[in-house]
Design a protein around this motif. Structure first.
Motif, short mmCIF file in Angstrom:
data_model
loop_
_atom_site.label_atom_id
_atom_site.label_comp_id
_atom_site.label_asym_id
_atom_site.label_seq_id
_atom_site.Cartn_x
_atom_site.Cartn_y
_atom_site.Cartn_z
N THR A 13 19.36 -56.52 -28.52
CA THR A 13 20.32 -57.03 -29.50
C THR A 13 20.00 -56.36 -30.84
OG1 THR A 13 19.02 -58.89 -30.36
CG2 THR A 13 20.18 -59.25 -28.28
N LYS A 14 20.73 -56.74 -31.88
CA LYS A 14 20.44 -56.18 -33.21
C LYS A 14 19.05 -56.59 -33.69
CE LYS A 14 25.22 -55.97 -34.87
NZ LYS A 14 26.19 -56.47 -35.87
N ASP A 15 18.51 -57.67 -33.10
CA ASP A 15 17.27 -58.25 -33.60
C ASP A 15 16.04 -57.99 -32.74
OD1 ASP A 15 18.71 -59.68 -35.71
OD2 ASP A 15 19.51 -60.87 -34.05
N LEU A 16 16.23 -57.64 -31.47
CA LEU A 16 15.07 -57.50 -30.60
C LEU A 16 15.37 -56.60 -29.41
CD1 LEU A 16 15.59 -59.34 -27.83
CD2 LEU A 16 15.09 -61.21 -29.38
N LYS A 17 14.28 -56.11 -28.82
CA LYS A 17 14.32 -55.36 -27.56
C LYS A 17 13.31 -56.02 -26.64
CE LYS A 17 15.44 -51.07 -30.00
NZ LYS A 17 14.98 -49.71 -30.37
N ILE A 18 13.75 -56.39 -25.44
CA ILE A 18 12.90 -57.16 -24.55
C ILE A 18 12.99 -56.65 -23.12
CG2 ILE A 18 14.71 -58.91 -24.22
CD1 ILE A 18 12.44 -61.03 -24.08
N LEU A 19 11.85 -56.61 -22.45
CA LEU A 19 11.78 -56.33 -21.01
C LEU A 19 11.66 -57.66 -20.29
CD1 LEU A 19 9.35 -53.27 -20.76
CD2 LEU A 19 11.78 -53.29 -20.17
N ILE A 20 12.53 -57.87 -19.34
CA ILE A 20 12.54 -59.10 -18.56
C ILE A 20 11.95 -58.82 -17.17
CG2 ILE A 20 14.03 -60.81 -17.44
CD1 ILE A 20 15.91 -60.55 -19.80
N ASP A 21 10.93 -59.56 -16.81
CA ASP A 21 10.27 -59.45 -15.51
C ASP A 21 9.97 -57.98 -15.15
OD1 ASP A 21 10.05 -62.12 -15.14
OD2 ASP A 21 11.62 -62.31 -13.65
N PRO A 22 9.01 -57.37 -15.86
CA PRO A 22 8.75 -55.94 -15.68
C PRO A 22 7.89 -55.64 -14.44
CG PRO A 22 7.24 -56.83 -17.30
CD PRO A 22 8.15 -57.96 -16.90
N GLY A 23 8.49 -55.84 -13.28
CA GLY A 23 7.76 -55.57 -12.05
C GLY A 23 8.71 -55.31 -10.90
N ALA A 24 8.16 -54.74 -9.83
CA ALA A 24 8.91 -54.48 -8.60
C ALA A 24 7.92 -54.35 -7.47
CB ALA A 24 9.75 -53.21 -8.73
N SER A 25 8.40 -54.54 -6.25
CA SER A 25 7.54 -54.33 -5.09
C SER A 25 8.38 -53.97 -3.88
CB SER A 25 6.70 -55.59 -4.80
OG SER A 25 7.52 -56.63 -4.30
N LEU A 26 7.71 -53.51 -2.85
CA LEU A 26 8.29 -53.27 -1.54
C LEU A 26 7.59 -54.18 -0.55
CD1 LEU A 26 8.32 -49.35 -1.53
CD2 LEU A 26 10.13 -50.89 -2.32
N VAL A 27 8.35 -54.78 0.37
CA VAL A 27 7.72 -55.62 1.38
C VAL A 27 6.99 -54.72 2.38
CG1 VAL A 27 9.76 -55.74 2.89
CG2 VAL A 27 8.06 -57.55 2.95
#
Length: 307
Positions: free
Chosen positions: A22-36
């Protein structure tokens, strides 16, 4: 508001990772991934590892541009762990680049199941001295200039009473639009998830879908019926401009067949103008058309990680 999907089943990996600006912030949401580690009796296909590597590249390129990180819970596909893993695509020091100097809004690890609690405590200890601040965010409302962050109280990870614990949902509201993010609620299957969606009434609403790939096992037809009734309630009353169905439901190829009629569902891939790339759901097919050979398969041992 800029909403940029980074990783998710429609993008070839288990994840719900997003970048929001947004104009006010930059955010990473749930910064992860995996493979089963094993699906259909097969380890991840090389194409899945390619998708995981691509995700990690996008995440690391953005990591030094953000001031905030949100971790909804401590399943391994939702955060970057402080160790290396082939199934999460991490090097031993990647976590330092992700978390250094950030304000981390994190699920309270005291109100989760035991395995998540161990991971949450381990992450908290590992990044002390790296982060700007660690905030247990459950139930909080925080304003960054003209952008509001609304964190839910704990929401069941699927069914109420589930042994997989709890998650925290997030609402982001700025002067132009609003985003609701309700991960891993599996349908949703809980009153808490429905109420959070109805209270937010977000323009863009991301909901963790029903785990159809587990239907007939730990999930029953009545669970699917409950999930669909809840989804209809959200669709009819919250009236999102775009409803994005993500994660568990997209682990089957025919995932749209499990949705109630009349609901217009988008995916992370479609937000990017791409076709769904359901690599896990297509793992058996991928081995049939692009078999990497016995030597490749023999490198993997059964066991591994949960989500």
């Amino acid at each position: 508001m800029l909403i940029k999907p980074l990783g998710e089943e429609s993008l070839g990996v288990r994840s719900m990772s997003l970048y929001v600006e947004t104009k006010d912030l930059k955010i990473l949401i749930d910064p992860g991934a995996s493979l089963v580690p094993f699906r259909f009796g097969l380890p991840p296909h090389p194409r899945e590892f390619d998708a995981l590597k691509a995700f990690r590249g996008k995440l690391m390129n953005l990591a030094d541009k953000v001031d905030y990180i949100f971790i909804s819970h401590y399943h391994r596909d939702h955060f970057t762990p402080p160790y290396s893993s082939i199934y999460m695509g991490t090097g031993a020091k990647d976590y330092e680049l992700v978390y250094e100097g950030k304000v981390v809004f994190a699920k309270d690890y005291e109100t989760v199941n035991p395995s998540q609690r161990r991971r949450g405590i381990g992450l908290f200890k590992a990044i002390q001295g790296l982060v700007n601040k660690w905030v247990k965010c459950d139930g909080q409302s925080i304003k960054v200039n003209n952008t509001r962050l609304i964190f839910s109280t704990p929401i069941p990870h699927g069914k109420p009473g589930s042994r997989t614990g709890y998650v925290v949902g997030l609402g982001i509201i700025d002067e132009s639009s609003s985003l609701g993010y309700i991960p891993d609620v599996q349908g949703p299957l809980s009153r808490e998830a429905v109420e959070f969606a109805l209270n937010l009434r977000a323009d863009f609403l991301i909901v963790g879908g029903f785990p159809a790939y587990l239907l007939g096992g730990s999930f029953k037809q009545e669970d699917l019926n409950e999930a669909n009734n809840n989804l209809v309630t959200i669709w009819s009353n919250a009236k999102p401009k775009k409803l994005i169905i993500a994660h568990h439901l997209l682990r089957v190829i025919n995932w749209r067949d499990y949705l109630p009629s009349g609901i217009e569902a988008h995916t992370y891939a479609s937000l990017l103008g791409l076709s769904d790339n359901l690599l896990e759901a297509r793992r058996r097919e991928l081995y049939e058309v692009e078999n990497p050979g016995r030597d490749y398969i023999s490198r993997f041992k059964r066991g591994g990680v949960e989500e």
